[in-house]
Motif scaffolding. Structure first.
Motif, PDB file in Angstrom:
ATOM      1  N   ILE A 276       0.838  -1.208   0.000  1.00 51.07           N
ATOM      2  CA  ILE A 276       0.000   0.000   0.000  1.00 51.07           C
ATOM      3  C   ILE A 276       0.871   1.254   0.000  1.00 51.07           C
ATOM      4  CG2 ILE A 276      -1.747   1.292   1.287  1.00 51.07           C
ATOM      5  CD1 ILE A 276      -2.814  -1.226  -0.022  1.00 51.07           C
ATOM      6  N   PHE A 277       2.015   1.198   0.664  1.00 56.43           N
ATOM      7  CA  PHE A 277       2.917   2.358   0.712  1.00 56.43           C
ATOM      8  C   PHE A 277       3.307   2.792  -0.695  1.00 56.43           C
ATOM      9  CE2 PHE A 277       6.919   4.582   0.902  1.00 56.43           C
ATOM     10  CZ  PHE A 277       6.845   5.345   2.057  1.00 56.43           C
ATOM     11  N   ALA A 278       3.666   1.843  -1.542  1.00 60.81           N
ATOM     12  CA  ALA A 278       4.081   2.169  -2.906  1.00 60.81           C
ATOM     13  C   ALA A 278       2.932   2.775  -3.697  1.00 60.81           C
ATOM     14  CB  ALA A 278       4.612   0.921  -3.606  1.00 60.81           C
ATOM     15  N   ILE A 279       1.746   2.221  -3.532  1.00 61.56           N
ATOM     16  CA  ILE A 279       0.581   2.726  -4.275  1.00 61.56           C
ATOM     17  C   ILE A 279       0.252   4.148  -3.865  1.00 61.56           C
ATOM     18  CG2 ILE A 279      -1.875   2.403  -4.718  1.00 61.56           C
ATOM     19  CD1 ILE A 279      -1.460  -0.594  -4.246  1.00 61.56           C
ATOM     20  N   LYS A 280       0.175   4.399  -2.559  1.00 64.63           N
ATOM     21  CA  LYS A 280      -0.202   5.731  -2.079  1.00 64.63           C
ATOM     22  C   LYS A 280       0.905   6.751  -2.356  1.00 64.63           C
ATOM     23  CE  LYS A 280      -3.552   4.364   1.457  1.00 64.63           C
ATOM     24  NZ  LYS A 280      -3.930   4.394   2.898  1.00 64.63           N
ATOM     25  N   SER A 281       2.150   6.337  -2.243  1.00 66.94           N
ATOM     26  CA  SER A 281       3.252   7.261  -2.536  1.00 66.94           C
ATOM     27  C   SER A 281       3.232   7.680  -3.999  1.00 66.94           C
ATOM     28  CB  SER A 281       4.592   6.598  -2.197  1.00 66.94           C
ATOM     29  OG  SER A 281       4.712   6.369  -0.813  1.00 66.94           O
TER      30      SER A 281
END
Length: 372
Positions: A276-281
């Motif tokens: 999720i971190f990669a998607i939101k970033s």
């Protein structure tokens, strides 16, 4: 028309549907987490209510969600062709739990709740609630088969998806009293507590685990206002708090490592880790490509640019500040904002995150599941 212009044109239309080529076979979903996936437990369990403009974009009324509309979990349930998850603690209206149940509650943490915790529903409590839920299901099934349409069968419990989105509050809350070094020192203990929750569910028969890591905490207006507004050096090139995002990355690295160890320890179970971190970033760093105008400014808040966030007033509230009555009202274009209220994402941003999850590109194992 170039590709970027095309994306900006079609994004509002795409929000009506969630395309996916993935075929799911989960008969039910049981979700554990915090406000990112809470569909009403916090309010049902502790009282209170959310007023408009919360819920206005889809439900046209407050719907127990800290958002203007649907959450990531709502879009994922749609993609699985399953109904929205009813909150475990919401008894009014006799909701059906036939296709799953939601135990997530806003402000919840992985570590056990303390005296100053906002929510008592830590992961351990949520898991205990599931165990109680399962016991009651079996008890009811033994007494009467007429209620089968309201509760899941034993095969549904065995083949269900057990989904997790929790950990954000463990880190975010710690920064109010701890240095970065001390926050990082708590992560191994948090991982141990998360593992304990997984183990208990495994012993209860759970075999399909879908685990979201935490998003970039340093990019939430709440954290920027508290920890970055007075010192630009604390912010990165995207305007996010460096320490919070560093903690998120280390937390996620250890969570990923835990998922790999669990696969070895429980070879008959499936563990899917979703980044999720990669998607939101990516969304925050390239917001304009996806049709958004405001990556860090809250849609529903008070104070105006650059963050429109004031910790003294929550979305939908009206209070007196400096002798004048002010209201934290929603913006005019929800779909142009990534952030809803300083802490949570808008429905439009949640749609984007869900759409990226469903590509499978951000998962370390296939999302596909077929019942035996």
């Amino acid at each position: 028309m170039d590709s970027i212009s095309m994306v900006r044109l079609v994004l509002p239309l795409l929000l009506l549907t969630l395309p996916t080529a993935i075929s799911f076979g989960y008969p039910a979903v049981f979700n554990f987490g915090d406000s990112n996936s809470d569909t009403g437990n916090f309010l049902a369990g502790l009282g209170g209510s959310l007023g408009l403009p919360n819920g206005r974009s889809y439900f046209h009324r407050p719907a127990g969600r800290f958002c203007d509309g649907r959450l990531i979990v709502d879009f994922l349930m749609d993609a699985m062709d399953l109904p929205f998850l009813n909150p475990y603690l919401e008894a009014i209206g006799a909701p059906s739990f036939y296709r799953g149940c939601n135990f997530a509650a806003a402000a919840s943490t992985i570590h056990p709740a303390r005296g100053d915790s906002i929510s008592p529903f830590s992961l351990g409590i949520q898991v205990a609630q599931f165990v109680r839920f399962k016991e009651k299901v079996r008890e009811i099934q033994a007494q009467s088969r007429n209620l089968g349409k309201y509760i899941p069968g034993e095969d549904y419990l065995e083949n269900a998806l057990y989904m997790f989105d929790i950990g954000q509050n463990d880190l975010a809350g710690a920064f109010y009293s701890k240095t970065l070094k001390k926050v990082l020192a708590t992560i191994p203990t948090i991982m141990s507590q998360f593992e304990s929750g997984i183990q208990k569910l495994y012993y209860e028969g759970a075999r399909n685990f879908w685990i979201h890591n935490t998003g970039p905490l340093g990019c939430l207006p709440q954290n920027i206002a508290k920890f970055g507004s007075n010192d630009p050096k604390k912010l990165d090139e995207h305007g996010c708090v460096r320490t919070h995002n560093q903690a998120s990355k280390i937390f996620n690295s250890q969570l990923f490592g835990l998922c790999k160890r669990l696969r070895v320890q429980y070879a008959d179970a499936k563990f899917t880790h979703v980044d999720i971190f990669a998607i939101k970033s990516n969304l925050i760093q390239n917001y304009s490509i996806y049709g958004f105008r405001q990556p860090l400014m809250a849609c529903c808040g008070h104070g105006g640019a650059p963050l429109n966030y004031d910790s003294r007033i929550s979305c939908g509230q009206s209070i007196v500040l400096n002798g004048s009555r002010v209201t934290a009202a929603g913006c005019e274009a929800d779909r142009k904002y990534v952030n809803w209220d300083g802490i949570h994402y808008t429905e439009a941003a949640n749609w984007y995150v869900a759409s990226q999850i469903l590509t499978g590109k951000y998962s370390d194992s296939p999302l596909l599941h077929k019942m035996p």
